[in-house]
Design a protein around this motif. Sequence first.
Motif, PDB file in Angstrom:
ATOM      1  N   LEU A  11       0.819  -1.265   0.099  1.00  0.00           N
ATOM      2  CA  LEU A  11       0.238  -0.114   0.070  1.00  0.00           C
ATOM      3  C   LEU A  11       1.030   1.423   0.167  1.00  0.00           C
ATOM      4  CD1 LEU A  11      -2.841  -1.226   2.419  1.00  0.00           C
ATOM      5  CD2 LEU A  11      -3.002  -0.868  -0.100  1.00  0.00           C
ATOM      6  N   ARG A  12       2.016   1.419   0.759  1.00  0.00           N
ATOM      7  CA  ARG A  12       2.738   2.583   0.689  1.00  0.00           C
ATOM      8  C   ARG A  12       3.437   2.593  -0.748  1.00  0.00           C
ATOM      9  NH1 ARG A  12       5.560  -0.093   4.955  1.00  0.00           N
ATOM     10  NH2 ARG A  12       4.604   0.001   7.052  1.00  0.00           N
ATOM     11  N   GLY A  13       3.516   1.647  -1.517  1.00  0.00           N
ATOM     12  CA  GLY A  13       4.163   1.871  -2.931  1.00  0.00           C
ATOM     13  C   GLY A  13       3.291   2.064  -4.007  1.00  0.00           C
ATOM     14  N   GLN A  14       1.895   2.319  -3.456  1.00  0.00           N
ATOM     15  CA  GLN A  14       0.908   2.643  -4.538  1.00  0.00           C
ATOM     16  C   GLN A  14       0.320   3.904  -4.135  1.00  0.00           C
ATOM     17  OE1 GLN A  14       0.165   0.263  -6.786  1.00  0.00           O
ATOM     18  NE2 GLN A  14       1.989  -0.773  -5.995  1.00  0.00           N
ATOM     19  N   LEU A  15      -0.292   4.836  -5.250  1.00  0.00           N
ATOM     20  CA  LEU A  15      -0.426   6.205  -5.571  1.00  0.00           C
ATOM     21  C   LEU A  15      -2.334   6.279  -5.325  1.00  0.00           C
ATOM     22  CD1 LEU A  15       2.057   7.652  -7.699  1.00  0.00           C
ATOM     23  CD2 LEU A  15       2.011   7.507  -5.134  1.00  0.00           C
ATOM     24  N   LEU A  16      -2.978   5.050  -6.072  1.00  0.00           N
ATOM     25  CA  LEU A  16      -4.111   5.371  -6.429  1.00  0.00           C
ATOM     26  C   LEU A  16      -4.835   4.096  -6.164  1.00  0.00           C
ATOM     27  CD1 LEU A  16      -5.988   7.182  -8.028  1.00  0.00           C
ATOM     28  CD2 LEU A  16      -5.480   5.823 -10.140  1.00  0.00           C
ATOM     29  N   GLY A  17      -6.080   4.166  -5.608  1.00  0.00           N
ATOM     30  CA  GLY A  17      -7.129   3.226  -5.243  1.00  0.00           C
ATOM     31  C   GLY A  17      -8.435   3.783  -5.723  1.00  0.00           C
ATOM     32  N   ARG A  31     -15.089   5.197  -7.793  1.00  0.00           N
ATOM     33  CA  ARG A  31     -14.160   6.487  -8.257  1.00  0.00           C
ATOM     34  C   ARG A  31     -12.649   6.137  -7.699  1.00  0.00           C
ATOM     35  NH1 ARG A  31     -17.869   7.498 -11.101  1.00  0.00           N
ATOM     36  NH2 ARG A  31     -18.901   9.569 -11.053  1.00  0.00           N
ATOM     37  N   PRO A  32     -11.713   6.419  -8.762  1.00  0.00           N
ATOM     38  CA  PRO A  32     -10.225   6.325  -8.386  1.00  0.00           C
ATOM     39  C   PRO A  32      -9.902   7.822  -7.727  1.00  0.00           C
ATOM     40  CG  PRO A  32     -10.593   7.087 -10.560  1.00  0.00           C
ATOM     41  CD  PRO A  32     -12.150   6.739  -9.944  1.00  0.00           C
ATOM     42  N   LEU A  33      -9.087   7.414  -6.696  1.00  0.00           N
ATOM     43  CA  LEU A  33      -8.524   8.566  -5.776  1.00  0.00           C
ATOM     44  C   LEU A  33      -7.531   8.324  -5.177  1.00  0.00           C
ATOM     45  CD1 LEU A  33     -10.737   9.209  -2.733  1.00  0.00           C
ATOM     46  CD2 LEU A  33     -11.070   7.311  -4.290  1.00  0.00           C
ATOM     47  N   GLY A  34      -6.606   9.381  -4.710  1.00  0.00           N
ATOM     48  CA  GLY A  34      -5.512   9.076  -3.969  1.00  0.00           C
ATOM     49  C   GLY A  34      -5.583   8.704  -2.561  1.00  0.00           C
ATOM     50  N   PHE A  35      -4.649   8.027  -1.914  1.00  0.00           N
ATOM     51  CA  PHE A  35      -4.969   7.819  -0.467  1.00  0.00           C
ATOM     52  C   PHE A  35      -3.747   7.801   0.235  1.00  0.00           C
ATOM     53  CE2 PHE A  35      -3.452   3.914  -2.563  1.00  0.00           C
ATOM     54  CZ  PHE A  35      -2.817   3.395  -1.629  1.00  0.00           C
ATOM     55  N   ARG A  36      -3.719   7.371   1.527  1.00  0.00           N
ATOM     56  CA  ARG A  36      -2.935   7.415   2.444  1.00  0.00           C
ATOM     57  C   ARG A  36      -2.847   6.442   3.385  1.00  0.00           C
ATOM     58  NH1 ARG A  36      -1.608  12.727   5.222  1.00  0.00           N
ATOM     59  NH2 ARG A  36      -3.402  12.336   6.390  1.00  0.00           N
ATOM     60  N   LEU A  37      -2.112   5.460   3.774  1.00  0.00           N
ATOM     61  CA  LEU A  37      -2.246   4.529   4.739  1.00  0.00           C
ATOM     62  C   LEU A  37      -1.593   5.146   6.149  1.00  0.00           C
ATOM     63  CD1 LEU A  37      -2.722   1.685   5.910  1.00  0.00           C
ATOM     64  CD2 LEU A  37      -0.379   0.897   5.161  1.00  0.00           C
ATOM     65  N   ASN A  38      -2.308   5.244   7.171  1.00  0.00           N
ATOM     66  CA  ASN A  38      -2.052   5.700   8.256  1.00  0.00           C
ATOM     67  C   ASN A  38      -1.544   4.765   9.250  1.00  0.00           C
ATOM     68  OD1 ASN A  38      -3.030   8.566   7.852  1.00  0.00           O
ATOM     69  ND2 ASN A  38      -5.051   7.502   8.272  1.00  0.00           N
ATOM     70  N   GLU A  39      -0.526   5.100  10.278  1.00  0.00           N
ATOM     71  CA  GLU A  39      -0.084   4.056  11.207  1.00  0.00           C
ATOM     72  C   GLU A  39      -1.020   3.294  12.177  1.00  0.00           C
ATOM     73  OE1 GLU A  39       3.324   3.117  11.620  1.00  0.00           O
ATOM     74  OE2 GLU A  39       3.482   4.592   9.707  1.00  0.00           O
ATOM     75  N   ASP A  40      -2.208   3.841  12.422  1.00  0.00           N
ATOM     76  CA  ASP A  40      -3.171   3.088  13.057  1.00  0.00           C
ATOM     77  C   ASP A  40      -3.977   2.186  12.388  1.00  0.00           C
ATOM     78  OD1 ASP A  40      -4.843   4.733  11.682  1.00  0.00           O
ATOM     79  OD2 ASP A  40      -5.744   5.793  13.476  1.00  0.00           O
ATOM     80  N   TYR A 117     -12.043   2.904   7.963  1.00  0.00           N
ATOM     81  CA  TYR A 117     -11.749   1.804   9.110  1.00  0.00           C
ATOM     82  C   TYR A 117     -12.009   0.815   8.726  1.00  0.00           C
ATOM     83  CZ  TYR A 117     -11.960   6.720  11.620  1.00  0.00           C
ATOM     84  OH  TYR A 117     -11.900   7.842  12.065  1.00  0.00           O
ATOM     85  N   PRO A 118     -11.021  -0.182   8.485  1.00  0.00           N
ATOM     86  CA  PRO A 118     -11.002  -1.475   7.786  1.00  0.00           C
ATOM     87  C   PRO A 118     -11.939  -2.532   8.810  1.00  0.00           C
ATOM     88  CG  PRO A 118      -8.742  -0.749   7.697  1.00  0.00           C
ATOM     89  CD  PRO A 118      -9.541   0.194   8.512  1.00  0.00           C
TER      90      PRO A 118
END
Length: 138
Positions: A11-17, A31-40, A117-118
């Motif tokens: 996930l850290r190596g990807q830009l789009l989901g 819809r495609p969009l950018g994302f960030r995986l958070n530490e939590d 929230y997974p």
Amino acid sequence: MSFVEVEREYLRGQLLGRLATVGDDGTPQVRPLGFRLNEDGTIDLGGPRVASTKRYRNVLSRPRVGFVVDDITPDEPGGVRPGMGRGVEIRGVARTLRVADPPGEPPLAGPDIIRLYPERIISWHIDPENPGGYARNV
């Protein structure tokens, strides 16, 4: 943590989901969009003017969503099933928020985001130790 380390690395190596939501009338939207995986283990989904989008309104009324990050497995030494699809699917509950540090850089990022929230995570072809992947509730 909800993600195993190989999923976090991927996930850290990807830009789009792709975010899947459902409107009040039951119509799905992807819809495609950018994302960030958070530490939590949460995922922040952003973009410009997110609060004005249909996906944002969908989350406000129906917060259950799906999010998929995927690509094609590279043909490289040690690769898992080269040429096949690989990725991570996350199902869960999303909330709308306003944050000071949105994912991305202005002007492509604004303060309004959707935070996922997974609850269920499914991954495939990203771990040489477990090529079939992982599927679990978190």
